[in-house]
Design a protein around this motif. Structure first.
Motif, PDB file in Angstrom:
ATOM      1  N   GLU A 128       0.836  -1.200   0.000  1.00  4.24           N
ATOM      2  CA  GLU A 128       0.000   0.000   0.000  1.00  4.24           C
ATOM      3  C   GLU A 128       0.875   1.255   0.000  1.00  4.24           C
ATOM      4  O   GLU A 128       1.959   1.274   0.580  1.00  4.24           O
ATOM      5  CB  GLU A 128      -0.920   0.003   1.214  1.00  4.24           C
ATOM      6  N   LEU A 129       0.375   2.297  -0.660  1.00  2.00           N
ATOM      7  CA  LEU A 129       1.091   3.563  -0.747  1.00  2.00           C
ATOM      8  C   LEU A 129       0.116   4.717  -0.565  1.00  2.00           C
ATOM      9  O   LEU A 129      -0.971   4.721  -1.147  1.00  2.00           O
ATOM     10  CB  LEU A 129       1.790   3.701  -2.106  1.00  2.00           C
ATOM     11  N   ARG A 130       0.519   5.678   0.246  1.00  2.00           N
ATOM     12  CA  ARG A 130      -0.203   6.942   0.337  1.00  2.00           C
ATOM     13  C   ARG A 130       0.830   8.066   0.362  1.00  2.00           C
ATOM     14  O   ARG A 130       2.032   7.819   0.529  1.00  2.00           O
ATOM     15  CB  ARG A 130      -1.088   7.003   1.583  1.00  2.00           C
ATOM     16  N   TRP A 131       0.370   9.313   0.203  1.00  2.00           N
ATOM     17  CA  TRP A 131       1.309  10.426   0.183  1.00  2.00           C
ATOM     18  C   TRP A 131       0.687  11.668   0.798  1.00  2.00           C
ATOM     19  O   TRP A 131      -0.530  11.792   0.938  1.00  2.00           O
ATOM     20  CB  TRP A 131       1.781  10.707  -1.247  1.00  2.00           C
ATOM     21  N   SER A 132       1.586  12.583   1.137  1.00  2.00           N
ATOM     22  CA  SER A 132       1.184  13.866   1.704  1.00  2.00           C
ATOM     23  C   SER A 132       1.990  14.961   1.031  1.00  2.00           C
ATOM     24  O   SER A 132       3.207  14.840   0.855  1.00  2.00           O
ATOM     25  CB  SER A 132       1.432  13.892   3.217  1.00  2.00           C
ATOM     26  N   ASP A 133       1.304  16.047   0.642  1.00  2.00           N
ATOM     27  CA  ASP A 133       1.975  17.199   0.039  1.00  2.00           C
ATOM     28  C   ASP A 133       2.109  18.362   1.021  1.00  2.00           C
ATOM     29  O   ASP A 133       2.476  19.471   0.621  1.00  2.00           O
ATOM     30  CB  ASP A 133       1.195  17.669  -1.199  1.00  2.00           C
TER      31      ASP A 133
ATOM     32  N   PHE B 138      -3.323   3.505  -1.839  1.00  2.00           N
ATOM     33  CA  PHE B 138      -3.415   2.810  -3.109  1.00  2.00           C
ATOM     34  C   PHE B 138      -2.671   1.481  -2.976  1.00  2.00           C
ATOM     35  O   PHE B 138      -1.688   1.385  -2.236  1.00  2.00           O
ATOM     36  CB  PHE B 138      -2.822   3.653  -4.237  1.00  2.00           C
ATOM     37  N   GLN B 139      -3.117   0.468  -3.714  1.00  2.00           N
ATOM     38  CA  GLN B 139      -2.560  -0.874  -3.571  1.00  2.00           C
ATOM     39  C   GLN B 139      -1.919  -1.353  -4.864  1.00  2.00           C
ATOM     40  O   GLN B 139      -2.387  -1.029  -5.965  1.00  2.00           O
ATOM     41  CB  GLN B 139      -3.649  -1.862  -3.151  1.00  2.00           C
ATOM     42  N   ALA B 140      -0.832  -2.140  -4.693  1.00  2.00           N
ATOM     43  CA  ALA B 140      -0.181  -2.785  -5.837  1.00  2.00           C
ATOM     44  C   ALA B 140       0.149  -4.222  -5.438  1.00  2.00           C
ATOM     45  O   ALA B 140       0.690  -4.457  -4.352  1.00  2.00           O
ATOM     46  CB  ALA B 140       1.087  -2.042  -6.239  1.00  2.00           C
TER      47      ALA B 140
ATOM     48  N   GLY C 242       7.342  19.566  -1.696  1.00  2.00           N
ATOM     49  CA  GLY C 242       7.636  18.200  -2.080  1.00  2.00           C
ATOM     50  C   GLY C 242       6.574  17.246  -1.571  1.00  2.00           C
ATOM     51  O   GLY C 242       5.518  17.658  -1.076  1.00  2.00           O
ATOM     52  N   ARG C 243       6.835  15.976  -1.691  1.00  2.00           N
ATOM     53  CA  ARG C 243       5.850  14.967  -1.336  1.00  2.00           C
ATOM     54  C   ARG C 243       6.468  13.910  -0.414  1.00  2.00           C
ATOM     55  O   ARG C 243       7.568  13.416  -0.665  1.00  2.00           O
ATOM     56  CB  ARG C 243       5.293  14.310  -2.601  1.00  2.00           C
ATOM     57  N   GLU C 244       5.722  13.590   0.622  1.00  2.00           N
ATOM     58  CA  GLU C 244       6.097  12.511   1.534  1.00  2.00           C
ATOM     59  C   GLU C 244       5.343  11.251   1.111  1.00  2.00           C
ATOM     60  O   GLU C 244       4.112  11.251   1.025  1.00  2.00           O
ATOM     61  CB  GLU C 244       5.729  12.877   2.966  1.00  2.00           C
ATOM     62  N   PHE C 245       6.092  10.177   0.829  1.00  2.00           N
ATOM     63  CA  PHE C 245       5.506   8.893   0.456  1.00  2.00           C
ATOM     64  C   PHE C 245       5.593   7.940   1.654  1.00  2.00           C
ATOM     65  O   PHE C 245       6.621   7.890   2.338  1.00  2.00           O
ATOM     66  CB  PHE C 245       6.248   8.276  -0.732  1.00  2.00           C
ATOM     67  N   GLU C 246       4.524   7.193   1.881  1.00  2.00           N
ATOM     68  CA  GLU C 246       4.528   6.207   2.959  1.00  2.00           C
ATOM     69  C   GLU C 246       4.021   4.868   2.430  1.00  2.00           C
ATOM     70  O   GLU C 246       2.900   4.780   1.912  1.00  2.00           O
ATOM     71  CB  GLU C 246       3.666   6.666   4.127  1.00  2.00           C
ATOM     72  N   PHE C 247       4.856   3.848   2.564  1.00  2.00           N
ATOM     73  CA  PHE C 247       4.485   2.488   2.172  1.00  2.00           C
ATOM     74  C   PHE C 247       4.029   1.711   3.408  1.00  2.00           C
ATOM     75  O   PHE C 247       4.569   1.889   4.502  1.00  2.00           O
ATOM     76  CB  PHE C 247       5.671   1.773   1.531  1.00  2.00           C
ATOM     77  N   ARG C 248       3.056   0.826   3.208  1.00  2.00           N
ATOM     78  CA  ARG C 248       2.561  -0.016   4.295  1.00  2.00           C
ATOM     79  C   ARG C 248       2.361  -1.430   3.786  1.00  2.00           C
ATOM     80  O   ARG C 248       1.855  -1.644   2.677  1.00  2.00           O
ATOM     81  CB  ARG C 248       1.237   0.532   4.845  1.00  2.00           C
TER      82      ARG C 248
END
Length: 328
Positions: free
Chosen positions: A264-269, A279-281, A305-311
């Motif tokens: 899973e991936l989400r992000w913050s701007d 979002f899932q892959a 910029g953007r912070e990406f977080e994987f779960r």
């Protein structure tokens, strides 16, 4: 102890026991073959005018860690005065709690770690060095009931510090900090432990249970293991496209041929103030070792910029090597 003095901490060196006196600057020693310290077998901290919080041994050095300072002693070989302070080895960092003092190894050599009276974290292998970041010190500031333990697992040496509101873990091998917790708890349940040879034992924070920390388990009893990893990409201008994020990781390792684990991936701007949905892959089925893990059409990135977080929380082996942005 002479005069029924309380023992504050204990260490061993060359077959002798060293016992600091609780709330005092003194420490006694018990020679091999003895069961109690002789009333005259003592010395006192000389340069730090406070009580010894913890006494520790690193290689052939004796560390007297006080409330507001630390001094280092060494053996002399003299039966009448077996320990002497090393000139110039006095430091201004004391100790917040004796339960944070641990010995482990760093680069194959013994070292000492502790949380200081200033709520920083120090490592000593020779001269002490600060390893805590401003973020770690901010989290430790104002906390009480701090304790720590050290262990070696998967070729990495860890120092785990638990306080009222969380558990901070320092990886000495990669020199990075991370946050560990048990599902449903603000802290890691294994708040204290010990390592005997290769076996790691940990005490549960809320139950009278001793856990074994072992490889090969993809979840805790009745609880999932959730791994989270984040990273920030800075940009100078608004409107930078985020067409894709490709993740290089271990794929093709689910426990069965029917399972398809999901990353899973989400992000913050806005530095984590608000987040996108997850979002899932898929990571492919068992044996698909070349499976491509890519998230596509992720909108426009805005300054700064953007912070990406994987779960990841599925029952499968998990390792991320690196991730790329807009890779062709």
């Amino acid at each position: 102890m002479p005069d029924s003095k309380p023992v504050g901490s204990v260490a061993t060196i060359d077959g002798s026991f060293l016992l600091s006196v609780g709330g005092a600057q003194q420490f006694y020693w018990i020679r091999p073959g003895e069961t109690d310290p002789d009333p005259l077998s003592f010395a006192s901290g000389e340069r730090t005018p406070d009580a010894i919080v913890s006494i520790a041994v690193v290689s052939d050095e004796v560390w007297l860690i006080g409330k507001s300072g630390t001094e280092v002693w060494q053996t002399t070989g003299d039966q009448n005065a077996p320990y002497i302070r090393i000139s110039g080895r006095v430091y201004s960092d004391g100790c917040a709690d004796p339960a944070t003092v641990c010995t482990t190894s760093y680069n194959g050599l013994p070292c000492l770690l502790w949380v200081t009276n200033k709520k920083g974290v120090m490592i000593a292998q020779g001269s002490p060095q600060r390893i805590s970041t401003k973020s770690v010190e901010s989290q430790l500031s104002g906390t009480t009931n701090i304790r720590a333990w050290a262990f070696r697992w998967n070729l990495h040496d860890f120092y785990a510090v638990t306080h009222d509101n969380g558990t901070l873990v320092y990886d000495l091998t990669t020199q990075t900090w991370s946050t560990w917790d048990t599902y449903g708890l603000p802290v890691w349940a294994a708040h204290l432990g010990i390592q005997v040879d290769e076996q790691i034992y940990a005490g549960d924070i809320s139950q009278g249970i001793i856990w074994k920390l072992e490889d090969g388990y993809l979840d805790e009893p009745d609880l999932p293991i959730v791994r989270e990893l984040s990273g920030f990409i800075g940009i100078a201008d608004n409107g930078y496209p985020c067409d894709s994020v490709n993740v290089r990781m271990n794929v093709g390792w689910p426990p069965s041929y029917t399972a398809t684990p999901l990353l899973e991936l989400r992000w913050s701007d806005d530095y984590g103030f608000s987040w996108s949905p997850y979002f899932q892959a898929p990571l492919g089925r068992k044996g698909q070792y070349e499976y491509d893990v890519t998230f596509r059409s992720l909108g426009m990135m805005q300054r700064p910029g953007r912070e990406f977080e994987f779960r990841f929380s599925d029952k499968a082996k998990f390792r991320i090597d690196y991730a790329t942005l807009n890779e062709a």
